[in-house]
Write an enzyme that holds these catalytic residues in place. Sequence first.
Site, PDB file in Angstrom:
ATOM      1  CG  ASP A  41      -1.951  -1.077   1.214  1.00  0.00           C
ATOM      2  OD1 ASP A  41      -2.560  -1.279   0.164  1.00  0.00           O
ATOM      3  OD2 ASP A  41      -2.125  -1.735   2.252  1.00  0.00           O
ATOM      4  NE  ARG A 125      -1.297   0.659  12.634  1.00  0.00           N
ATOM      5  CZ  ARG A 125      -0.435   0.161  11.752  1.00  0.00           C
ATOM      6  NH1 ARG A 125       0.813   0.587  11.719  1.00  0.00           N
ATOM      7  NH2 ARG A 125      -0.823  -0.762  10.888  1.00  0.00           N
ATOM      8  CG  ASP A 154      -4.173  -0.330  11.867  1.00  0.00           C
ATOM      9  OD1 ASP A 154      -4.100  -0.332  13.108  1.00  0.00           O
ATOM     10  OD2 ASP A 154      -3.736  -1.257  11.160  1.00  0.00           O
ATOM     11  CB  SER A 204      -2.585  -7.223   4.729  1.00  0.00           C
ATOM     12  OG  SER A 204      -2.373  -6.062   5.490  1.00  0.00           O
TER      13      SER A 204
HETATM   14  N1  ARG Z   1      -6.524  -6.501  13.785  1.00  0.00           N
HETATM   15  C1  ARG Z   1      -5.336  -5.932  14.323  1.00  0.00           C
HETATM   16  C2  ARG Z   1      -5.630  -4.602  14.945  1.00  0.00           C
HETATM   17  O1  ARG Z   1      -6.575  -3.983  14.595  1.00  0.00           O
HETATM   18  C3  ARG Z   1      -4.172  -5.903  13.357  1.00  0.00           C
HETATM   19  C4  ARG Z   1      -4.251  -5.001  12.170  1.00  0.00           C
HETATM   20  C5  ARG Z   1      -2.927  -4.982  11.459  1.00  0.00           C
HETATM   21  N2  ARG Z   1      -2.961  -4.736  10.067  1.00  0.00           N
HETATM   22  C6  ARG Z   1      -2.503  -5.591   9.129  1.00  0.00           C
HETATM   23  N3  ARG Z   1      -2.448  -5.168   7.927  1.00  0.00           N
HETATM   24  N4  ARG Z   1      -2.125  -6.801   9.390  1.00  0.00           N
HETATM   25  O2  ARG Z   1      -4.901  -4.151  15.781  1.00  0.00           O
END
Ligand code: ARG
Length: 437
Positions: A41, A125, A154, A204
């Site tokens: 991305d 984050r 995120d 991902s």
């Molecule tokens: N579901 C997890 C969270 O919201 C991980 C998200 C991470 N993103 C990824 N592209 N793997 O914290």
Amino acid sequence: MRRIPRRRKNVNLVEKVKSAVDLSQYKGVGKVVLAYSGGLDTSIMVGLLQEVLGAEVVTLTLDFGQTEYAGSDLNLMKKKALSLGAAAHKFFDVKDEFFSGYIAKAVKANSLYQGEYPNSTALGRPLIAKYLVAVAEHEGADAVAHGSTGKGNDQVRFDLSVAALNPDLKVIAPVRDWELKRDEEIAWAAESGIPVPMGASKYSVDANMWGRSSECGVLEDPAAEPPEDVFQWITPPEKAPDSPLGVKLWFEKGIPSALEFDGVKITGGVNIVTTLNELAGKNGVGMIDHMEDRVVGLKSREVYECPAATVILKAHKDLEKYVFTKEENGFKPVIDKLWSECVYGGLWYHPLMKELGAFVDASQEKVSGWVSLKLYKGTAQVLARNSPHALYDMNLASYNVGSRFNQKDALGFIKLYGLNTVMAGKIAKAAQMAVKA
Ligand code: ARG
């Protein structure tokens, strides 16, 4: 302003965005700071932001201690960002800051969202947002950009954190705002000669030293087992060593302060976490596969590798139980749960976090001591613990001769403690007799 590199072949994605999106909302955006991981991305976004907005793009990468970024990869990442057309690339090593300001707090709060997920991505984050804002302010940028989709958590974490720190900055999330599709991105990257990491088309991935998360691809079917290639940090338990590894973890006011294994003792938070990721990972510890409730209402299947977090959280919880009163043991999980839900939900900068944190910190004053564990084929089993603040008294608890606990006191206690139970029993019996009569 840097010249936008010309693409010889297909520019469909740029045209698609230009024709589908109302670009007037970006008027005045001359410079954007992009949170850049080098993944699919964010790699395509460097050129896309430039070409669509005509803006200068500054890429920002943070080293969170994820093994994926180890060594010279960081220089390659800078080279790649610049070759994609970034005007500048900023890099910061935030390992210590991530440990002391985020992981340490999560350990003290036993943070496990829905009882399973150590909030690894969620904790990273707000720190990325903090750096995005700082770099944007330093560089005089008008906007920040991130690679989140419109379906995940995120976006909530980034958007809210940036807005809390500097509401004047515009936040652009091209995948969400311009409706980029993963297969389109992959095709465009191939056509435009943008190198994407191996396996990007499969999963991902997001990683920092607190854990690695994999989504997408075959993982989207909860009825299908995760393929072995999902796991990059953890050896499948059945292939792990046949003899167990003993580790001993020290805590100082709830924070991991030392780790002993194979006769070696190491200190330093980052060192402890990264070493434990290796040790526990090798022994198959820390695989998490669970159905997760996202902030946006979706349920999703998530696969995590969190070797160090799994061991540390287990040991910390054990130590807490040893030094807390029964009432503290009963109440603290309520606060822990709320703390974890706030972090998961992107509320890092919400005032409640500070208030909950004050309670958590107060409770950790006595959470010092050590816990030893055995790592063996996927399990981390607590073997022993010790603390100067333990509320445990062997003299009282012992069944041997010489215990100071007067067992006869128990008789009077049971009478008073059981008043309600006995009374309810009597009434139920009387009611039964009345029915029969
Ligand atoms: N579901 C997890 C969270 O919201 C991980 C998200 C991470 N993103 C990824 N592209 N793997 O914290």
